[in-house]
Design a protein around this motif. Sequence first.
Motif, PDB file in Angstrom:
ATOM      1  N   THR A 132      26.878 157.721  76.399  1.00 38.93           N
ATOM      2  CA  THR A 132      26.517 156.499  76.495  1.00 38.93           C
ATOM      3  C   THR A 132      24.979 156.341  76.002  1.00 38.93           C
ATOM      4  O   THR A 132      24.330 157.263  75.893  1.00 38.93           O
ATOM      5  CB  THR A 132      26.570 156.075  77.924  1.00 38.93           C
ATOM      6  OG1 THR A 132      25.736 157.003  78.553  1.00 38.93           O
ATOM      7  CG2 THR A 132      27.986 156.163  78.581  1.00 38.93           C
ATOM      8  N   GLU A 133      24.906 155.061  75.533  1.00 37.16           N
ATOM      9  CA  GLU A 133      23.470 154.781  74.996  1.00 37.16           C
ATOM     10  C   GLU A 133      22.597 154.911  75.947  1.00 37.16           C
ATOM     11  O   GLU A 133      22.769 154.268  76.928  1.00 37.16           O
ATOM     12  CB  GLU A 133      23.425 153.279  74.355  1.00 37.16           C
ATOM     13  CG  GLU A 133      22.844 153.225  72.975  1.00 37.16           C
ATOM     14  CD  GLU A 133      22.945 151.913  72.324  1.00 37.16           C
ATOM     15  OE1 GLU A 133      22.090 151.081  72.735  1.00 37.16           O
ATOM     16  OE2 GLU A 133      23.953 151.908  71.667  1.00 37.16           O
ATOM     17  N   GLN A 134      21.624 155.619  75.585  1.00 37.64           N
ATOM     18  CA  GLN A 134      20.434 155.770  76.639  1.00 37.64           C
ATOM     19  C   GLN A 134      19.355 154.871  76.324  1.00 37.64           C
ATOM     20  O   GLN A 134      19.126 154.163  75.338  1.00 37.64           O
ATOM     21  CB  GLN A 134      20.009 157.040  76.538  1.00 37.64           C
ATOM     22  CG  GLN A 134      20.627 158.154  77.144  1.00 37.64           C
ATOM     23  CD  GLN A 134      20.115 159.652  77.089  1.00 37.64           C
ATOM     24  OE1 GLN A 134      18.981 159.679  76.501  1.00 37.64           O
ATOM     25  NE2 GLN A 134      20.892 160.622  77.583  1.00 37.64           N
ATOM     26  N   GLU A 135      18.757 154.195  77.488  1.00 44.34           N
ATOM     27  CA  GLU A 135      17.792 153.327  77.272  1.00 44.34           C
ATOM     28  C   GLU A 135      16.731 153.969  76.447  1.00 44.34           C
ATOM     29  O   GLU A 135      16.534 155.079  76.849  1.00 44.34           O
ATOM     30  CB  GLU A 135      17.168 152.748  78.749  1.00 44.34           C
ATOM     31  CG  GLU A 135      17.970 151.827  79.319  1.00 44.34           C
ATOM     32  CD  GLU A 135      17.502 151.010  80.554  1.00 44.34           C
ATOM     33  OE1 GLU A 135      16.388 151.052  80.449  1.00 44.34           O
ATOM     34  OE2 GLU A 135      18.052 151.208  81.434  1.00 44.34           O
ATOM     35  N   PRO A 136      15.693 153.360  75.575  1.00 42.15           N
ATOM     36  CA  PRO A 136      14.597 153.864  75.008  1.00 42.15           C
ATOM     37  C   PRO A 136      13.522 154.296  76.094  1.00 42.15           C
ATOM     38  O   PRO A 136      13.543 153.734  77.009  1.00 42.15           O
ATOM     39  CB  PRO A 136      14.236 152.901  73.963  1.00 42.15           C
ATOM     40  CG  PRO A 136      14.602 151.707  74.505  1.00 42.15           C
ATOM     41  CD  PRO A 136      15.938 151.875  75.261  1.00 42.15           C
ATOM     42  N   VAL A 137      12.938 155.422  75.561  1.00 42.62           N
ATOM     43  CA  VAL A 137      11.738 155.866  76.470  1.00 42.62           C
ATOM     44  C   VAL A 137      10.698 154.803  76.473  1.00 42.62           C
ATOM     45  O   VAL A 137      10.277 154.119  75.590  1.00 42.62           O
ATOM     46  CB  VAL A 137      11.106 157.176  75.709  1.00 42.62           C
ATOM     47  CG1 VAL A 137       9.898 157.676  76.674  1.00 42.62           C
ATOM     48  CG2 VAL A 137      12.130 158.353  75.867  1.00 42.62           C
TER      49      VAL A 137
END
Length: 145
Positions: A132-137
Amino acid sequence: MNEMFKRPSFDLRRSPFEMMEPLRRMFEGEMDASSIRVEELVDGNTLIVRAELPGIDPEQDVDISVAEEHLHIHAQRRERKEERGKDRYRSEFRYGSFSRSIQLPKGVRNDDISATYRDGVLEVRAPLPPQTEQEPVRRIHITRE
């Protein structure tokens, strides 16, 4: 003269490597008796776990299970080794249980996991779930009070 001084306490015909065998077994035996050496790698979308299990009959001596996102490998060894020489005979029995648990990534489906055994190596393949797409840092600013 005393018999003790006439004859050495060990057989001089043995090689130095043979004389070191009991010491090697003492240091390596305990670790080998309870653990299985493994390597883990990801090839594309598949987690591959390879376990060293030489001299094992995979159909009778190996049990693989998956529970609570852990892969469990349990094996038993029943090995007999004989050496015959001109002036000696040596027989060694080796029995023991080995086990190893490896944490699997979240979302791996138990029904999709497969295993093969070849040339003393057990290979377990587990297809990885789509990422799944992870939120950017995001960097968090610290304020002084």
